[in-house]
Design a protein around this motif. Structure first.
Motif, PDB file in Angstrom:
ATOM      1  N   ALA A  16      31.867  38.103 -78.503  1.00 25.49           N
ATOM      2  CA  ALA A  16      31.437  38.652 -79.788  1.00 25.49           C
ATOM      3  C   ALA A  16      32.343  38.140 -80.887  1.00 25.49           C
ATOM      4  O   ALA A  16      33.544  37.986 -80.685  1.00 25.49           O
ATOM      5  N   LYS A  17      31.760  37.875 -82.053  1.00 26.03           N
ATOM      6  CA  LYS A  17      32.568  37.412 -83.189  1.00 26.03           C
ATOM      7  C   LYS A  17      31.975  37.921 -84.490  1.00 26.03           C
ATOM      8  O   LYS A  17      30.752  38.143 -84.606  1.00 26.03           O
ATOM      9  N   ILE A  18      32.834  38.120 -85.476  1.00 26.01           N
ATOM     10  CA  ILE A  18      32.390  38.475 -86.814  1.00 26.01           C
ATOM     11  C   ILE A  18      32.083  37.179 -87.563  1.00 26.01           C
ATOM     12  O   ILE A  18      32.874  36.231 -87.506  1.00 26.01           O
ATOM     13  N   PRO A  19      30.950  37.108 -88.233  1.00 24.03           N
ATOM     14  CA  PRO A  19      30.572  35.869 -88.925  1.00 24.03           C
ATOM     15  C   PRO A  19      31.670  35.366 -89.855  1.00 24.03           C
ATOM     16  O   PRO A  19      32.267  36.133 -90.615  1.00 24.03           O
ATOM     17  N   GLY A  20      31.961  34.077 -89.752  1.00 27.09           N
ATOM     18  CA  GLY A  20      32.943  33.452 -90.622  1.00 27.09           C
ATOM     19  C   GLY A  20      34.371  33.555 -90.145  1.00 27.09           C
ATOM     20  O   GLY A  20      35.287  33.018 -90.778  1.00 27.09           O
ATOM     21  N   SER A  21      34.606  34.237 -89.035  1.00 26.68           N
ATOM     22  CA  SER A  21      35.979  34.394 -88.542  1.00 26.68           C
ATOM     23  C   SER A  21      36.472  33.102 -87.896  1.00 26.68           C
ATOM     24  O   SER A  21      35.698  32.319 -87.355  1.00 26.68           O
ATOM     25  N   ILE A  22      37.775  32.907 -87.955  1.00 28.68           N
ATOM     26  CA  ILE A  22      38.423  31.729 -87.361  1.00 28.68           C
ATOM     27  C   ILE A  22      39.377  32.220 -86.281  1.00 28.68           C
ATOM     28  O   ILE A  22      40.228  33.078 -86.524  1.00 28.68           O
ATOM     29  N   LEU A  23      39.235  31.669 -85.083  1.00 31.33           N
ATOM     30  CA  LEU A  23      40.043  32.113 -83.956  1.00 31.33           C
ATOM     31  C   LEU A  23      41.436  31.494 -83.989  1.00 31.33           C
ATOM     32  O   LEU A  23      41.590  30.277 -83.970  1.00 31.33           O
ATOM     33  N   ALA A  68      34.896  48.539 -84.198  1.00 34.56           N
ATOM     34  CA  ALA A  68      34.376  49.300 -85.329  1.00 34.56           C
ATOM     35  C   ALA A  68      33.252  48.542 -86.026  1.00 34.56           C
ATOM     36  O   ALA A  68      32.267  49.147 -86.476  1.00 34.56           O
ATOM     37  N   TRP A  69      33.364  47.216 -86.086  1.00 34.34           N
ATOM     38  CA  TRP A  69      32.305  46.388 -86.684  1.00 34.34           C
ATOM     39  C   TRP A  69      30.987  46.596 -85.933  1.00 34.34           C
ATOM     40  O   TRP A  69      29.926  46.738 -86.525  1.00 34.34           O
ATOM     41  N   SER A  70      31.064  46.618 -84.608  1.00 40.05           N
ATOM     42  CA  SER A  70      29.861  46.810 -83.793  1.00 40.05           C
ATOM     43  C   SER A  70      29.266  48.191 -83.994  1.00 40.05           C
ATOM     44  O   SER A  70      28.049  48.354 -84.048  1.00 40.05           O
ATOM     45  N   LYS A  71      30.126  49.201 -84.113  1.00 40.36           N
ATOM     46  CA  LYS A  71      29.649  50.574 -84.247  1.00 40.36           C
ATOM     47  C   LYS A  71      29.090  50.867 -85.633  1.00 40.36           C
ATOM     48  O   LYS A  71      28.103  51.586 -85.778  1.00 40.36           O
ATOM     49  N   GLU A  72      29.728  50.298 -86.682  1.00 45.92           N
ATOM     50  CA  GLU A  72      29.407  50.718 -88.046  1.00 45.92           C
ATOM     51  C   GLU A  72      28.624  49.694 -88.862  1.00 45.92           C
ATOM     52  O   GLU A  72      27.994  50.060 -89.852  1.00 45.92           O
ATOM     53  N   ASP A  80      27.207  46.147 -87.358  1.00 51.01           N
ATOM     54  CA  ASP A  80      26.219  45.350 -86.633  1.00 51.01           C
ATOM     55  C   ASP A  80      26.173  45.774 -85.166  1.00 51.01           C
ATOM     56  O   ASP A  80      26.931  45.276 -84.346  1.00 51.01           O
ATOM     57  N   PRO A  81      25.265  46.687 -84.802  1.00 51.30           N
ATOM     58  CA  PRO A  81      25.184  47.159 -83.417  1.00 51.30           C
ATOM     59  C   PRO A  81      24.730  46.096 -82.423  1.00 51.30           C
ATOM     60  O   PRO A  81      24.822  46.299 -81.218  1.00 51.30           O
ATOM     61  N   ASP A  82      24.250  44.963 -82.928  1.00 43.73           N
ATOM     62  CA  ASP A  82      23.855  43.876 -82.022  1.00 43.73           C
ATOM     63  C   ASP A  82      25.078  43.129 -81.464  1.00 43.73           C
ATOM     64  O   ASP A  82      24.952  42.364 -80.508  1.00 43.73           O
ATOM     65  N   ILE A  83      26.233  43.332 -82.096  1.00 40.51           N
ATOM     66  CA  ILE A  83      27.459  42.731 -81.577  1.00 40.51           C
ATOM     67  C   ILE A  83      27.856  43.467 -80.306  1.00 40.51           C
ATOM     68  O   ILE A  83      28.025  44.687 -80.322  1.00 40.51           O
ATOM     69  N   PRO A  84      28.026  42.779 -79.177  1.00 43.29           N
ATOM     70  CA  PRO A  84      28.356  43.463 -77.916  1.00 43.29           C
ATOM     71  C   PRO A  84      29.731  44.121 -77.989  1.00 43.29           C
ATOM     72  O   PRO A  84      30.664  43.592 -78.595  1.00 43.29           O
ATOM     73  N   GLN A  85      29.833  45.278 -77.370  1.00 39.93           N
ATOM     74  CA  GLN A  85      31.124  45.931 -77.162  1.00 39.93           C
ATOM     75  C   GLN A  85      31.575  45.659 -75.739  1.00 39.93           C
ATOM     76  O   GLN A  85      30.764  45.560 -74.826  1.00 39.93           O
ATOM     77  N   TYR A  86      32.867  45.536 -75.540  1.00 36.35           N
ATOM     78  CA  TYR A  86      33.372  45.200 -74.198  1.00 36.35           C
ATOM     79  C   TYR A  86      34.651  45.979 -73.904  1.00 36.35           C
ATOM     80  O   TYR A  86      35.221  46.597 -74.778  1.00 36.35           O
TER      81      TYR A  86
END
Length: 390
Positions: free
Chosen positions: A314-321, A378-382, A384-390
């Protein structure tokens, strides 16, 4: 009852059929099966280790099984905690474990302790059991379990897992070493990643947990060749076993009482440092981050400090690892310095802990930034719920 009056213990017709493969073993026999029926075993934890070992203890015919746990079943547990199922998600693990145990063997008595094991209740809970099995995953409870077993003179069957590697041994049995002989002092908080951060191969739990169950059965049967004094090391990826000799340390401190194990392991101190870091490092909410992304501003760079495999989940759009280990060894610092020229740094991880640590390191290097409160969870919960939680 490690030395029961076998004449008082009987098996019915169904039990003879159920345990026939045991009874025909010369090392077990009818007397051995009666010993198993008379025995009581306490398992602390119903997670990756507790799940398989509880299943096999029940199948073996252990008469009384105690379970200590206060957690609930989560979908992320099911990959390795095989005693639980989908229908039990959101419900207490100990209730799930009891239900499964009784489906395997209704002859088992199952005692439940839905509580956090502590210095206040440990001796009372452990005192009525013949054997204690440590299926926990944190240092305070491991030291607490060890010390309580020493004070009560109970054998303590230990196991631990991480990534592809596992350990197992028997502590405090027939004059053998205890956990403090292997690890006199706990590591600094945060030094050893949890399985949630570092990962674990699911089947590794089954292997180490089954070894723990085997040792419990052998102790009940009075076998001499236990793992007491021997630390078994297993690498699942290389499929190799190794063994180290353990001996009691004559200079180890005397264990004469239970202590504050959170304090002993440095948890309050680490939490205080973490709280101080939070007060000095600004935070933004995931909704504020979402607004910044929507505005399409070029005033910030979003740094993800998790590892590569987490980023693939899972990633937040625009993030750099830029993984935290790279920041810790300095390589990531320079990369972020280049990326953040004339821009503000915003960092996130799974829940906000690792990113706060990363921002603390960056601050020392003159790079200021803000932490995403609650991270990608928190991003997934609040947001974008389509982002998988793990």
């Amino acid at each position: 009852m490690l030395n029961p009056n076998l004449q008082e213990i009987e098996l019915d017709k169904e039990e003879f059929q159920r345990y026939s493969r045991h009874i025909i073993l010369p090392e077990v026999g009818l007397d051995g099966q009666k010993r198993l029926k008379a025995a009581s075993v306490l398992c602390i934890g119903t997670g990756g280790l507790g799940s398989p070992l509880l299943l096999y203890l029940a199948a073996a015919g252990i008469g009384c099984i105690g379970i200590v746990d206060f957690d609930i079943v989560d979908s992320s547990n099911l990959q390795r905690q095989i005693i639980h199922g989908i229908s039990w998600i959101g419900k207490p693990k100990i209730q799930s474990a009891k239900d499964r145990i009784l489906q395997i063997n209704p002859y088992c008595q199952v005692n439940l302790y839905e509580t956090h094991l502590s210095s206040e209740n440990a001796l009372e809970i452990l005192k009525s059991y013949d054997v204690v099995i440590d299926g926990t995953d944190n240092f305070p409870t491991r030291y607490l379990t060890n010390d309580a077993c020493v004070l009560l003179n109970k054998p303590n069957i230990y196991g631990s897992i991480f990534r592809f590697e596992g350990q197992a041994t028997v502590f405090n049995y027939q004059g053998g070493p205890n956990y403090r002989d292997l690890y006199p002092e706990p590591p600094p908080p945060g030094m050893v990643p949890s399985c949630a951060e570092g990962g674990v191969l699911g089947v590794l739990c089954g292997i180490i947990g089954t070894i723990q169950a085997t040792e419990a059965i052998k102790i009940v049967l009075g076998a001499e060749n236990t793992l007491s004094g021997r630390l078994l090391l297993y690498n699942a990826w290389d499929m190799k076993f190794r063994e180290l000799t353990l001996r009691p340390n004559p200079e180890r401190p005397l264990i004469d009482k239970l202590i504050d194990y959170e304090q002993f392991c440095g948890i309050p101190q680490a939490q205080a440092v973490e709280a101080q870091e939070k007060t000095t490092i600004p935070e933004i909410t995931v909704k504020e981050l979402k607004d910044l992304i929507n505005y399409g501003t070029n005033t910030f760079v979003l740094i993800d400090v998790r590892n590569v495999n987490e980023y693939e989940i899972a990633k937040i759009p625009g993030s750099i690892l830029v993984p935290l280990p790279d920041i810790e060894d300095g390589r990531g610092v320079e990369k972020i310095r280049i990326l953040s020229q004339n821009k503000k740094v915003i960092a996130h991880c799974k829940t906000g802990v690792r990113s706060a640590k990363a921002l603390g390191i960056l601050k020392e290097k003159g790079i200021l930034g803000s932490n995403v409160k609650g991270g990608i969870t928190a991003w997934s919960k609040e947001v974008d719920p389509d982002i998988p939680q793990y």
